[in-house]
Enzyme design. Structure first.
Site, short mmCIF file in Angstrom:
data_model
loop_
_atom_site.label_atom_id
_atom_site.label_comp_id
_atom_site.label_asym_id
_atom_site.label_seq_id
_atom_site.Cartn_x
_atom_site.Cartn_y
_atom_site.Cartn_z
N HIS A 115 0.72 -1.13 -0.03
CA HIS A 115 0.01 0.04 0.22
C HIS A 115 0.80 1.04 0.01
O HIS A 115 0.30 2.27 -0.43
CB HIS A 115 -0.99 0.10 1.18
CG HIS A 115 -0.20 0.05 2.48
ND1 HIS A 115 0.19 -0.85 3.19
CD2 HIS A 115 -0.04 1.26 3.27
CE1 HIS A 115 0.84 -0.56 4.47
NE2 HIS A 115 0.79 0.82 4.52
N HIS A 179 4.56 9.05 13.09
CA HIS A 179 3.87 8.03 13.29
C HIS A 179 4.58 6.85 13.77
O HIS A 179 5.58 6.44 13.35
CB HIS A 179 2.77 7.77 12.16
CG HIS A 179 3.38 7.02 10.93
ND1 HIS A 179 4.50 7.79 10.22
CD2 HIS A 179 2.95 5.93 9.94
CE1 HIS A 179 4.81 6.97 9.28
NE2 HIS A 179 3.79 6.10 9.04
#
Ligand SMILES: O=C(O)/C=C/C(=O)/C=C/C=C(\O)C(=O)O
Ligand SMILES: [Fe+2]
Length: 314
Positions: A115, A179
């Site tokens: 992805h 993140h």
């Protein structure tokens, strides 16, 4: 030859654990802006810098970066599976140009991507076969990681080689910013997980579903304030974006892996894709950031950013 750039965060949780509608509306507007920017530029080639999350690259041989002359997407987290429309001729020309400039580039004649590559193509172009692309993997999760000046050197060499292609080239960086999602780590991993990270056994559908559910649950926990991950860091994210906007890319050479991980979490190193993309654009001349969006999105475990940039009008 003309150039442009888009930097775009990705998240496997988009559409699965979305933030409040007003947040989503702001993000959608920023992405619509990037889509319009790309439509206006009408690229003939996209040089796509993306990371991998142990779907294509494993510890048996883990290159710091790798250029693909062909690529195939695995379809993780519901992303599109199948071949990317790689411009093999352009990929080979760029590979030679990068090697000629003294960068020890790894080349893959069949790169497996996830992805991290597919999402920006889906978001900006509607699919993985809509535009000719040269995928360049930049390792942003598997330690040890090398110094940032090598990523800038890669991006610079790609930019210089791309400038000779006589095409409209979009440099696209995918990932970040701060993140700390639950991506597996080799150090301390139980033997079965270590084997998978080293040898790259394709997960069974059940194993893949379990891994994806783990990430989804982490997103729910983080948004609910009960997760232990390193928090999204808007201060650091804006420092990163300021550095790109102000053209102070030489500052990046002083950034250390330890500092980036402490400030931005285990996946902050995906920012390497942006560093490569901005170095490519800078290699073709002075540039300006033409749009900048940033919002911390706990539901997606992402300091989520979208920027566009073009060569500065003289
Ligand atoms: O836990 C797993 O098996 C896999 C985890 C992921 O692939 C997580 C990916 C997260 C991102 O792409 C991100 O940048 O947040
Ligand atoms: Fe990622």
């Amino acid at each position: 030859m003309s150039t442009a750039l888009v930097g775009l965060s990705h998240s496997p949780l988009i559409g699965k654990n979305d933030p409040a509608p007003e947040v989503l509306a702001r993000i959608d507007a920023a992405i619509d802006g990037a889509r319009a920017f790309v439509r206006d530029f009408d690229p003939e080639l996209v040089v796509l810098y993306g990371p991998d999350h142990y779907n294509g690259f494993f510890y048996e041989e883990m290159p710091p970066f790798c250029l693909a002359t062909e690529a195939h997407a695995v379809g993780d987290f519901g992303s599109q599976a199948g071949p990317l429309s790689v411009d093999t001729a352009a990929a080979k020309t760029l590979a030679q140009g990068v090697l000629d400039r003294g960068i020890d580039l790894t080349v893959s004649a069949r790169m497996i991507v996830d992805h991290g590559f597919v999402q920006p193509l889906e978001v900006l172009f509607g699919g993985i076969d809509a535009v000719p692309v040269v995928p360049i993997f930049v390792n942003g999760v598997a330690t040890p990681l090398g110094p940032l000046h090598r990523i800038r050197a890669l991006g610079t060499a790609v930019g210089e080689a791309a400038a000779l292609l006589d095409k409209r080239v979009l440099f696209l960086g995918s990932g970040g910013l701060s993140h700390d999602p639950p991506v597996p780590v080799l150090d301390g991993a139980p033997p079965r997980v270590a084997d998978a990270l080293i040898e790259g056994h394709p997960p069974t559908p059940e194993q893949r579903a379990k891994g994806e559910e783990r990430v989804l649950q982490a997103g729910r926990d983080y948004a609910a304030g009960v997760a232990t991950m390193i928090p999204i860091n808007p201060g650091w994210d804006n420092l990163v974006l300021d550095t790109f906007e102000n053209g102070n890319q030489a500052d990046i050479d002083d950034w250390t892996v330890e500092w980036m991980g402490a400030e931005g979490g285990g996946s902050a190193h995906e920012v390497r894709t942006w560093i490569a993309a901005y170095a490519s654009l800078a290699a073709t001349g002075p540039y300006e950031m033409t749009s900048r969006f940033y919002e911390p999105v706990p539901e997606w475990i992402a300091g989520f950013a979208v920027t566009t940039a073009t060569p500065r009008a003289i």
